[in-house]
Design a protein around this motif. Structure first.
Motif, PDB file in Angstrom:
ATOM      1  N   ASP A  55       0.844  -1.192   0.000  1.00 34.77           N
ATOM      2  CA  ASP A  55       0.000   0.000   0.000  1.00 34.77           C
ATOM      3  C   ASP A  55       0.879   1.241   0.000  1.00 34.77           C
ATOM      4  N   GLY A 115      -2.738  -2.518   4.952  1.00 34.12           N
ATOM      5  CA  GLY A 115      -3.226  -1.237   4.455  1.00 34.12           C
ATOM      6  C   GLY A 115      -2.778  -0.077   5.334  1.00 34.12           C
ATOM      7  N   ASP A 169      -7.925  -3.040   4.884  1.00 36.63           N
ATOM      8  CA  ASP A 169      -7.504  -1.674   4.582  1.00 36.63           C
ATOM      9  C   ASP A 169      -8.242  -0.705   5.484  1.00 36.63           C
ATOM     10  N   GLY A 225      -9.838  -2.729  -0.604  1.00 36.63           N
ATOM     11  CA  GLY A 225      -9.415  -1.345  -0.498  1.00 36.63           C
ATOM     12  C   GLY A 225     -10.551  -0.412  -0.111  1.00 36.63           C
ATOM     13  N   ASN A 270      -6.201  -2.021  -3.569  1.00 39.78           N
ATOM     14  CA  ASN A 270      -6.319  -0.729  -2.900  1.00 39.78           C
ATOM     15  C   ASN A 270      -6.849   0.357  -3.834  1.00 39.78           C
TER      16      ASN A 270
END
Length: 356
Positions: A55, A115, A169, A225, A270
């Motif tokens: 990420d 994340g 995330d 994400g 993401n």
């Protein structure tokens, strides 16, 4: 005899059910999809990020914060040590990732970052880094303060909660407040295997604040994400197995209301939002089989999808980058900055290109 026949019928029905679910899983995971080359100009592989860049988020001044070294069940990993956080100055003449030192009082040895999200305090412009962490397979959120002058992050708090059982995330919306995705419904590892066969939209988004923790959406096959619109009115969630980005409007009670689902045709990881245009860019996995069953002779490909005008009646979805795995494998994030695009991966390299 009757019992034997009944048992045979049950076995046949169960076998048919499992067979159908396997076929459905293969369809949703895009097991048969092939991808061609669609490269961006002037791409440069970044040295120093040898174990992925799962990420990435970029500050307005061009400093990119990168999580690396993720070890996660069911995913390939080549990291031989704890995870790390890097900083990369995109305004520098020479791009060189710098590992951020983590201050004392934090268990660096079990650090397993996933994340990440950045929150800037409007009062004093202090920058806080929120990191999903999986030490020893657990799921928790770490909050750090970013100290740019010292190339370091100072650990402030660890957040654990029973509702944050499988966090993928996170998007920070306050000093200790965030939305987070759970990419599994069950916490028990054995039940997770059953969950895969059931393929039900059970996965959740959690709202966390020191005063209140609750499920605010539970309509996802696999919530991955998450990010927020520049005006802070909408949350975007990638539902991987639905091949879609869900647009969720934030209600007064912090719950999320589904506005629309935008098909993207890939397994998008993401989500990054261009603060100037509002465009969404996603690092995606074009073929789930190649990603999960890693083969160095036929590595998983990479794909970057962009959504323009997502709140219009006809959002524009386009592929801005594609690679068969020979250049960068298993892309997980794509972050725009000043006409450039920084592409990260789960366990491979990071790529910096011109963005058309």
């Amino acid at each position: 005899m009757g019992r034997l026949i009944a048992f045979g019928v049950i076995v046949a029905v169960l076998s048919a059910f499992i067979g159908y679910r396997i076929i459905e899983l293969q369809r949703r995971a895009l097991f048969n999809r092939e991808i061609g080359q669609n490269h961006l100009p002037n791409c440069e592989l970044l040295k120093g990020l040898e174990y992925g860049s799962e990420d990435i988020t970029i500050l307005p001044n061009g400093l990119a914060i990168i999580s690396t070294g993720l070890v996660y069940p069911g995913m390939p990993s080549f990291s031989d040590g704890p995870g790390k956080i890097f900083m990369l100055d995109l305004e520098a003449e020479k791009l060189k990732p710098v590992e951020l030192r983590i201050g004392r009082g934090f268990d660096i040895g079990s650090f397993n970052p996933h994340g990440i999200s950045i929150y800037t305090d409007e009062k004093d412009q202090s920058v806080y880094l929120f990191v999903v962490n999986h030490p020893e397979g657990k799921s928790q959120v770490e909050i750090f303060q970013f100290v740019q002058e010292e190339n370091s992050i100072m650990h402030l708090k660890t957040i654990r909660h029973e509702l944050l059982h499988s966090v993928n995330d996170i998007v920070a919306v306050g000093l200790e407040t965030f939305y987070a995705t759970n990419d599994h419904f069950f916490a028990n590892p054995l039940l997770r295997q059953l969950e895969i066969l059931l393929l039900q939209p059970w996965c959740t988004v959690i709202y966390y604040s020191p005063k209140e923790v609750k499920v605010v959406a539970d309509i996802f096959y696999s919530a991955n994400g998450i990010n927020i619109s520049p005006d802070n009115k909408y949350v975007y969630v990638s539902d991987v197995l639905d091949h879609a980005i869900k647009v969720m409007e934030i209600q007064e009670n912090k719950a999320l209301h589904l506005v629309k689902s935008v098909p993207v045709g890939s397994l998008c990881d993401n989500i990054e939002v261009d603060g100037d245009t509002g465009d969404l860019l996603m690092g995606c996995h074009p073929n789930g089989a190649k990603f999960i069953m890693y083969n160095p002779e036929d590595p998983p490909g990479s794909e970057v999808i962009r959504i323009q005008n997502i709140h219009s009646e006809k959002p524009i979805v386009s592929q801005v980058f594609a690679d068969n795995g020979s250049l960068v494998s298993a892309s997980s994030v794509a972050t725009p900055y000043n006409g450039k695009l920084l592409i990260g991966s789960v366990f491979h390299k990071a790529l910096f290109c011109d963005l058309k």
